[in-house]
Design a protein around this motif. Sequence first.
Motif, short mmCIF file in Angstrom:
data_model
loop_
_atom_site.label_atom_id
_atom_site.label_comp_id
_atom_site.label_asym_id
_atom_site.label_seq_id
_atom_site.Cartn_x
_atom_site.Cartn_y
_atom_site.Cartn_z
N PRO A 11 0.83 -1.21 0.00
CA PRO A 11 0.00 0.00 0.00
C PRO A 11 0.87 1.26 0.00
CG PRO A 11 -0.88 -1.61 1.54
CD PRO A 11 0.44 -2.15 1.07
N PRO A 12 0.51 2.26 -0.78
CA PRO A 12 1.35 3.45 -0.90
C PRO A 12 1.54 4.21 0.40
CG PRO A 12 -0.77 3.79 -1.97
CD PRO A 12 -0.68 2.34 -1.64
N CYS A 13 0.54 4.16 1.29
CA CYS A 13 0.71 4.83 2.58
C CYS A 13 1.80 4.12 3.41
CB CYS A 13 -0.61 4.85 3.34
SG CYS A 13 -1.43 3.24 3.43
N CYS A 14 1.91 2.80 3.23
CA CYS A 14 2.97 2.06 3.93
C CYS A 14 4.34 2.41 3.35
CB CYS A 14 2.72 0.56 3.82
SG CYS A 14 1.20 0.00 4.63
N LEU A 15 4.42 2.52 2.03
CA LEU A 15 5.68 2.93 1.41
C LEU A 15 6.08 4.33 1.88
CD1 LEU A 15 5.14 1.63 -2.24
CD2 LEU A 15 6.66 0.67 -0.50
N ARG A 16 5.10 5.20 1.96
CA ARG A 16 5.38 6.56 2.42
C ARG A 16 5.93 6.54 3.85
NH1 ARG A 16 0.93 11.32 3.42
NH2 ARG A 16 0.11 9.68 4.78
N ALA A 17 5.30 5.74 4.72
CA ALA A 17 5.77 5.64 6.11
C ALA A 17 7.18 5.05 6.18
CB ALA A 17 4.80 4.80 6.93
N LEU A 18 7.45 4.04 5.34
CA LEU A 18 8.79 3.44 5.31
C LEU A 18 9.84 4.45 4.84
CD1 LEU A 18 8.11 -0.14 3.93
CD2 LEU A 18 9.00 0.44 6.19
#
Length: 501
Positions: free
Chosen positions: A321-328
């Motif tokens: 999920p892109p929100c997870c990539l952003r958080a990473l």
Amino acid sequence: MRVSFCQLLLTGAIMVNLVVLYYVSKTQQQMLKHKDPGRAASRRSAVSRVTGITVLIREFEDFENWVVGVVQSFLKERPDQPIVVVADRLPYPPLDLPDKRNVQVVLLQASPDQPYYVTRPEFYIKTEYTLLVPDGVQLDSTQQLDRLLRELEASKGKVRMVAAPVQTAATFQCLNLRVSLKEWSAVYSLSPAQVCDAVGGEAVVLLRTEDLFNLSRPMARPLTASLFVQSALRGWRVKAADSVVFSAHQRSLFMSAHSQWKADLNAKARLGRLFRDFRLKHVVQADGKEQWHGCGKDTSRCFGTVHDDTPEYLYENRWTPPCCLRALRETTKYVIGILESSGVRYWLEGGTLLGAVRHQDIIPWDYDVDLGIYLEDVENCEFLRSLDSGSVVDENGYVWEKAVEGDFYRVQYSESNHLHVDLWPFYAREGIMTKNTWTDHKQDVEFPEHFLKPLVPMQFAGVNALAPNNHRRFLELKFGEGVIENPQYPNPAKKRLEKMD
């Protein structure tokens, strides 16, 4: 064989009873059909729909609306115009609609004393075409409907919908729309053409009834936003018929600032709920504004515990999920900043280095970030040297902890969201980099220290990070020859990457 008079009499009585039963049954069916149009409609196939247009009104607010005026404007121009008003539950205050058989109200909220079809609008629509009409619109002439129908039929299947602006819709425009379920995203952009994927602004939309109700969520709100997301995934196109303009009611739809505020609040909430229901976590609007509908610092991450190196979303043919990539990315940038300012030598490790070489970013399906560090430098970082037990939440909400799985460190995005960067402490022994904790990953192996002398800069996830020199030989030592050119999921035995988009 002789037939007696009694046998003939008995046979005649049976025949009379059969005839009576046939006509009684037929009469009951006719009564049920007249009493319940939904039941009769449920027996019809799409092929049996008659040529014509049914007006469907779905977008309105209970607390203040002009639905009755919309209905009256259509009936004034065309008294026999079929109209279906769809609401989630019984509107309150009640709608004072004309008591006519061609005006139906369909409630989507099921009731235990009703059959299933009474909540299904498609069972009340007998026409081949459906016109989606927002609140506050009025019909000026039947020619408007005729022109829209001609536009759709003249397209000969090249477009599946035509859309006409409402007089007040200053933002009516054709939009390109790219929806990627794999990437959990929707991206809108302006289109110079009249045929496109979606239209922006308030619009009246004509489409075939069969197409509308072949969608998975035909009545989801906001109606046109939902329609165009689903139609874009099917490759359907819409024509912007801006030469046909529908009038809006002469007064403002909402008479007070409070009502307008409530309507705006509801619209925003519905749009967010729609994208979350469709599992679209990153939306880019035509003006470039980004909307995020996934996890954040105050929520848990979007996926659960990972088994066999294969996160659950891969089984759904989706990527991280892109929100997870952003958080990473945020966590990685933060951790690298802390390490560099503390004098801790680090390098991009394993799949993280592979992502940097391939994408200058995290691998699109990866779920964490790995950094190698020198064990002897741990004492230089205040967050790491105090982690013999327990964890530390720093002033920015990141959680530093000693991993329970072994002798390494982990930095989590927040106390709620456990997306993380793992720090693997290595030390040199006779020119070979080794460590105290090993995993069962085949890439978790010792390697010559000369790969780290010197470390070289490499772009990764928006930062200028440090990486082993001669990264190709380093990665092929870890993963095998050709690993850069041949991407694959972490555990191909469980889930294979068929092809890279």
